[in-house]
Design an enzyme around this catalytic site. Structure first.
Site, PDB file in Angstrom:
ATOM      1  N   LYS A   1       0.892  -1.191  -0.060  1.00  0.00           N
ATOM      2  CA  LYS A   1      -0.055   0.199   0.057  1.00  0.00           C
ATOM      3  C   LYS A   1       0.932   1.202  -0.135  1.00  0.00           C
ATOM      4  O   LYS A   1       0.679   2.094  -0.569  1.00  0.00           O
ATOM      5  CB  LYS A   1      -0.794   0.100   1.145  1.00  0.00           C
ATOM      6  CG  LYS A   1      -2.058  -0.828   0.862  1.00  0.00           C
ATOM      7  CD  LYS A   1      -2.913  -1.129   2.266  1.00  0.00           C
ATOM      8  CE  LYS A   1      -4.033  -2.288   2.003  1.00  0.00           C
ATOM      9  NZ  LYS A   1      -4.753  -2.738   3.544  1.00  0.00           N
TER      10      LYS A   1
ATOM     11  N   GLN B   1      -4.952  -1.509   9.565  1.00  0.00           N
ATOM     12  CA  GLN B   1      -4.944  -2.733   8.978  1.00  0.00           C
ATOM     13  C   GLN B   1      -5.689  -3.860   9.716  1.00  0.00           C
ATOM     14  O   GLN B   1      -5.169  -3.712  10.829  1.00  0.00           O
ATOM     15  CB  GLN B   1      -3.477  -2.988   8.484  1.00  0.00           C
ATOM     16  CG  GLN B   1      -3.072  -4.443   7.815  1.00  0.00           C
ATOM     17  CD  GLN B   1      -3.657  -4.515   6.353  1.00  0.00           C
ATOM     18  OE1 GLN B   1      -3.792  -3.593   5.566  1.00  0.00           O
ATOM     19  NE2 GLN B   1      -4.450  -5.483   6.040  1.00  0.00           N
TER      20      GLN B   1
ATOM     21  N   ASP C   1     -11.496   2.914   3.933  1.00  0.00           N
ATOM     22  CA  ASP C   1     -11.944   1.521   3.937  1.00  0.00           C
ATOM     23  C   ASP C   1     -13.492   1.183   3.718  1.00  0.00           C
ATOM     24  O   ASP C   1     -13.944   0.394   3.557  1.00  0.00           O
ATOM     25  CB  ASP C   1     -11.488   0.774   5.055  1.00  0.00           C
ATOM     26  CG  ASP C   1     -10.587  -0.368   4.812  1.00  0.00           C
ATOM     27  OD1 ASP C   1     -10.581  -0.727   3.624  1.00  0.00           O
ATOM     28  OD2 ASP C   1     -10.146  -0.988   5.848  1.00  0.00           O
TER      29      ASP C   1
END
Ligand code: NAP
Length: 300
Positions: free
Chosen positions: A60, A104, A127
């Protein structure tokens, strides 16, 4: 467009589609810097040292920088108290130079995933998991949409064009994948059926699908007999299967050997949905940055 001239399904190249999306995002980021003097910034928080999570976070960070965005990484030890993680999220919420926040998952067991999801500012929730963003998606209001579902629908549209009126079946109803995929397909005017572990005659339901999206987490579950001739199949599953004397094999939820003989098109695992997830995260970061600065989001 389905592949009607070959016995083998068209391979939907998620890597190529993701690369094109990243190229377009890089251009949009360059323009944003030139016209508005703003560089989108994504903050990623990693708690602990799970090897798979470390790989994702590294990928990422690399791809964020490659398209000209700012990547901020916070790596915390696995035993970091929950309150410290929440305090960090709150600090990132308040930081005007941070446009997107991603923690995460999974996090260590002593930390509540739900508390984190609900604490991240909906405006920075790249997200798309905050209940406000999930609610906006369900009500058809513009918001940040979960990355993997966004990637699935982009691949389906890239392959089939207009999804209006198609019978779409989604297997799996998680908040992360199944539910948002179904909502997005509904928005695209497909006729959507959602299956889950309690569904009856799932094979028959799947066999009626023009578009089949599978997000279950069970290796090779969907067999050739479950698939309608010429259907588009999007395999979200990422299962590590142990092999004797060899490295674990990454496999999807679809039995590709069988399904590729029936489907018109199929996403491979790896190289299908996976690469789209990070590209869509970068898309969401740009979208969040635009919204926070009152700038119209470019079509990418
Ligand atoms: P999850 O939260 O475990 O949800 C799995 C869903 O599958 C649940 O809704 C469950 O039904 C359903 N299910 C389980 N067994 C079933 C069965 N035998 N028949 C029908 N439905 C069944 O998983 P997830 O987070 O959605 O992820 C699904 C898969 O996608 C995993 O392999 C994951 O690794 C992968 N994934 C990939 C990406 C990517 O970037 N490529 C991103 C996210 C996830 P119930 O609700 O009834 O329990």
């Amino acid at each position: 467009m389905t592949n009607q001239h070959s016995d083998i399904a068209e391979r939907i190249d998620g890597r190529a589609v993701a690369q094109k999306l990243r190229d377009n995002l890089a251009k949009a980021v360059g323009k944003m810097q030139a016209v508005h003097g703003i560089t989108p910034a994504l903050a990623v928080v990693l708690v602990g040292a799970d090897p798979a999570s470390e790989v994702y976070v590294r990928m990422k960070g690399k791809q964020t920088k490659e398209i000209g965005m700012i990547s901020i990484e916070h790596k915390l030890p696995a035993d970091t108290p929950e309150q410290d993680v929440l305090d960090l999220v709150e600090k990132l919420n308040q930081d005007k130079n941070v446009h997107g926040i991603l923690v995460q998952f999974p996090v260590s067991e002593h930390i509540s995933q739900q508390k984190i999801i609900e604490l991240i500012s909906p405006d920075k929730d790249v997200d798309g998991l905050h209940p406000i963003n999930a609610g906006k998606l369900a009500s058809g209001v513009e918001g940040l949409v979960s990355c993997t579902p966004l990637g699935c629908v982009m691949l389906a549209k890239q392959t089939l064009g207009d999804l209006t009126g198609l019978n779409a079946v989604v297997v799996g109803r998680s908040n992360l994948v199944g539910k948002p995929v179904a909502q997005l397909l509904l928005k695209e005017n497909a006729t959507v059926t959602i299956c889950h572990s309690r569904s009856r005659e799932i094979e028959k339901i799947c066999a009626g699908a023009d578009l089949l999206v599978v997000a279950v987490g069970r290796a090779d579950m969907v067999k050739g007999s479950w698939v309608k001739k010429g259907a588009c199949v999007i395999d979200v599953g990422m299962n590590r299967v142990a092999q004797e004397g060899k490295k674990d094999k990454l496999t999807g939820d679809v039995d590709a050997d069988e399904v590729q003989l029936v489907a018109g098109s199929l996403t491979p695992v790896p190289g299908g949905v996976g690469p789209m997830t990070i590209a869509c995260l970068l898309h969401n970061t740009l979208q969040a940055c635009c919204a926070q600065n009152g700038i119209k989001m470019v079509e990418v």
